[in-house]
Design a protein around this motif. Structure first.
Motif, mmCIF file in Angstrom:
data_model
loop_
_atom_site.group_PDB
_atom_site.id
_atom_site.type_symbol
_atom_site.label_atom_id
_atom_site.label_comp_id
_atom_site.label_asym_id
_atom_site.label_seq_id
_atom_site.Cartn_x
_atom_site.Cartn_y
_atom_site.Cartn_z
ATOM 1 N N LYS A 210 0.824 -1.214 0.000
ATOM 2 C CA LYS A 210 0.000 0.000 0.000
ATOM 3 C C LYS A 210 0.855 1.259 0.000
ATOM 4 O O LYS A 210 0.628 2.184 -0.803
ATOM 5 N N ASP A 211 1.829 1.324 0.885
ATOM 6 C CA ASP A 211 2.690 2.511 0.950
ATOM 7 C C ASP A 211 3.618 2.591 -0.261
ATOM 8 O O ASP A 211 3.909 3.690 -0.753
ATOM 9 N N LYS A 212 4.086 1.445 -0.733
ATOM 10 C CA LYS A 212 5.030 1.421 -1.854
ATOM 11 C C LYS A 212 4.376 1.923 -3.132
ATOM 12 O O LYS A 212 4.956 2.739 -3.865
ATOM 13 N N ILE A 213 3.162 1.483 -3.409
ATOM 14 C CA ILE A 213 2.513 1.895 -4.649
ATOM 15 C C ILE A 213 2.116 3.381 -4.575
ATOM 16 O O ILE A 213 2.112 4.091 -5.593
ATOM 17 N N LYS A 214 1.842 3.865 -3.377
ATOM 18 C CA LYS A 214 1.566 5.297 -3.224
ATOM 19 C C LYS A 214 2.822 6.115 -3.475
ATOM 20 O O LYS A 214 2.785 7.145 -4.185
ATOM 21 N N ALA A 215 3.950 5.666 -2.926
ATOM 22 C CA ALA A 215 5.197 6.414 -3.081
ATOM 23 C C ALA A 215 5.689 6.416 -4.527
ATOM 24 O O ALA A 215 6.144 7.446 -5.035
ATOM 25 N N LEU A 216 5.602 5.279 -5.198
ATOM 26 C CA LEU A 216 6.135 5.178 -6.555
ATOM 27 C C LEU A 216 5.193 5.729 -7.611
ATOM 28 O O LEU A 216 5.627 6.347 -8.585
ATOM 29 N N TYR A 217 3.886 5.473 -7.421
ATOM 30 C CA TYR A 217 2.941 5.767 -8.499
ATOM 31 C C TYR A 217 1.819 6.720 -8.099
ATOM 32 O O TYR A 217 0.957 7.031 -8.922
ATOM 33 N N GLY A 218 1.810 7.177 -6.846
ATOM 34 C CA GLY A 218 0.733 8.058 -6.401
ATOM 35 C C GLY A 218 -0.612 7.380 -6.361
ATOM 36 O O GLY A 218 -1.654 8.036 -6.484
ATOM 37 N N CYS A 219 -0.610 6.074 -6.176
ATOM 38 C CA CYS A 219 -1.848 5.277 -6.231
ATOM 39 C C CYS A 219 -2.404 5.056 -4.831
ATOM 40 O O CYS A 219 -1.746 4.442 -3.984
ATOM 41 N N GLU A 220 -3.610 5.550 -4.597
ATOM 42 C CA GLU A 220 -4.356 5.266 -3.374
ATOM 43 C C GLU A 220 -5.738 4.774 -3.782
ATOM 44 O O GLU A 220 -6.575 5.555 -4.237
ATOM 45 N N PHE A 221 -5.964 3.474 -3.627
ATOM 46 C CA PHE A 221 -7.221 2.891 -4.083
ATOM 47 C C PHE A 221 -8.403 3.389 -3.247
ATOM 48 O O PHE A 221 -8.275 3.674 -2.051
ATOM 49 N N LYS A 222 -9.537 3.470 -3.905
ATOM 50 C CA LYS A 222 -10.782 3.819 -3.224
ATOM 51 C C LYS A 222 -11.064 2.841 -2.090
ATOM 52 O O LYS A 222 -11.514 3.230 -0.997
ATOM 53 N N GLU A 223 -10.781 1.571 -2.338
ATOM 54 C CA GLU A 223 -10.979 0.525 -1.334
ATOM 55 C C GLU A 223 -10.041 -0.628 -1.651
ATOM 56 O O GLU A 223 -9.788 -0.925 -2.821
ATOM 57 N N ILE A 224 -9.518 -1.261 -0.607
ATOM 58 C CA ILE A 224 -8.708 -2.475 -0.768
ATOM 59 C C ILE A 224 -9.463 -3.619 -0.116
ATOM 60 O O ILE A 224 -9.710 -3.602 1.097
ATOM 61 N N ARG A 225 -9.854 -4.593 -0.921
ATOM 62 C CA ARG A 225 -10.611 -5.736 -0.421
ATOM 63 C C ARG A 225 -9.712 -6.979 -0.382
ATOM 64 O O ARG A 225 -8.965 -7.230 -1.315
ATOM 65 N N THR A 226 -9.852 -7.722 0.672
ATOM 66 C CA THR A 226 -9.154 -9.004 0.751
ATOM 67 C C THR A 226 -9.989 -10.047 0.022
ATOM 68 O O THR A 226 -11.149 -10.294 0.386
ATOM 69 N N THR A 227 -9.405 -10.627 -1.007
ATOM 70 C CA THR A 227 -10.076 -11.685 -1.762
ATOM 71 C C THR A 227 -9.361 -13.000 -1.447
ATOM 72 O O THR A 227 -9.684 -13.670 -0.491
ATOM 73 N N ASP A 228 -8.359 -13.356 -2.232
ATOM 74 C CA ASP A 228 -7.493 -14.481 -1.885
ATOM 75 C C ASP A 228 -6.146 -14.243 -2.560
ATOM 76 O O ASP A 228 -5.911 -13.181 -3.141
ATOM 77 N N THR A 229 -5.243 -15.219 -2.469
ATOM 78 C CA THR A 229 -3.896 -15.033 -3.008
ATOM 79 C C THR A 229 -3.842 -15.547 -4.445
ATOM 80 O O THR A 229 -3.447 -16.688 -4.707
ATOM 81 N N GLY A 230 -4.286 -14.709 -5.356
ATOM 82 C CA GLY A 230 -4.214 -15.046 -6.775
ATOM 83 C C GLY A 230 -5.100 -16.185 -7.200
ATOM 84 O O GLY A 230 -4.865 -16.807 -8.242
ATOM 85 N N GLY A 231 -6.142 -16.476 -6.418
ATOM 86 C CA GLY A 231 -6.975 -17.635 -6.683
ATOM 87 C C GLY A 231 -8.355 -17.301 -7.228
ATOM 88 O O GLY A 231 -8.604 -16.192 -7.724
#
Length: 290
Positions: A171-192
């Motif tokens: 979350k912090d890395k993508i904000k720092a590199l790309y200015g990306c802050e998602f509207k919402e982060i949902r837990t789904t599964d690990t690539g499944g």
């Protein structure tokens, strides 16, 4: 990266004996013990390694899954109850050097070789990677979102789906590199399947999948280019207990790595998880082509 439990493999191989049955303590009399996790891809790679070593003249090769966490693997390699395991360069480097900033394949591999403790070695890394990807649906891609940089300004309007640890790791890395802050982060599964279904239905617009996932192409998802290398390289690499393999055996595994591309690894995973082929047959066919 396929997350497939060992029970599936045992069911697939029932009736022909269990080719993955564990054996012995290993590390003696020239025995080669290959560790594999309960992930389908790891099991396939272990069987490919075993076949290549036998072709190189090794007479006593055993695949012993599951081996447990990386801490368990490292200890087993140290005491030579394991000889070799397939691993991923980026994750392995971060285990030995938590402060690394390397991200590219070349830098990760070079630093990994430098940071390995005595008693370990890594052989040649494969071109194949199984790493995190951010993927989107075709509609969002057609609107001009092709890279992480394109995604950045749009994140505030988008819902993300991925594994539970995504926020703490990225979350912090993508904000720092790309200015990306998602509207919402949902837990789904690990690539499944939960992540795939959420992206397919539109419940999420961006998802974290893995580069060898057959579901990307099958569903028309579009992988975005990580143009500032947020996700570190994750090339397939054999991790070896130093002194347990002969030069011809090392050369055999290096030939395997040279022939293993991401596209090929994706195809092997499809054969295993979707076509339900016996892992020994998959390994044999791969080695015949390599």
């Amino acid at each position: 990266m396929k997350r497939l439990v060992l029970l599936v493999v045992l069911a697939l191989t029932a009736g022909c004996g269990n080719p993955l049955a564990g054996g012995g303590e290993g590390g003696t009399s020239g025995d080669i013990i290959i560790g594999a996790s309960d992930v389908g891809e790891s099991l396939l790679l272990a069987q490919i390694y075993a076949g290549a070593l036998r072709q190189a003249g090794a007479s006593d090769v055993t695949v012993r899954p599951p081996v447990g966490s990386r801490e368990v693997v490292v200890k087993a390699l140290q005491d030579k109850s394991l000889s070799v395991v397939p691993d991923y360069s980026g994750n392995l480097l971060r285990y030995f050097d938590k402060d690394t900033t390397a991200t590219t394949s070349q830098d990760v591999y070079a630093q990994l070789r430098q940071k390995l403790p005595a008693g370990f070695e890594v052989l040649d890394q494969a071109p194949a990677e199984d790493k995190d990807l951010l993927v989107v649906g075709p509609q969002l891609a057609s609107s001009g979102v092709k890279t992480f940089s394109d995604l950045g300004p749009r994140c505030r309007d988008l819902v993300f789906g991925g594994p539970g640890q995504w926020s703490s790791r990225w979350k912090d890395k993508i904000k720092a590199l790309y200015g990306c802050e998602f509207k919402e982060i949902r837990t789904t599964d690990t690539g499944g399947p939960v992540t795939v279904a959420a992206l397919k239905s539109g419940d999420v617009q961006v998802a974290d999948l893995f580069s060898t996932s057959s579901t990307i192409a099958a569903n028309g998802f579009v992988p975005l280019v990580d143009d500032k290398n947020m996700f570190p390289a994750q090339n397939i690499v054999p991790l070896v207990a130093r002194g347990t393999l002969s030069p011809p055996e090392v050369a055999a595994l290096n030939r395997v790595s040279a022939a293993l591309t991401t596209a090929e690894l994706t195809r092997l995973n499809v054969e295993f998880t979707e076509e339900k082929r016996n892992p020994l047959d998959i390994a044999e066919d791969f080695l015949a082509r390599a």
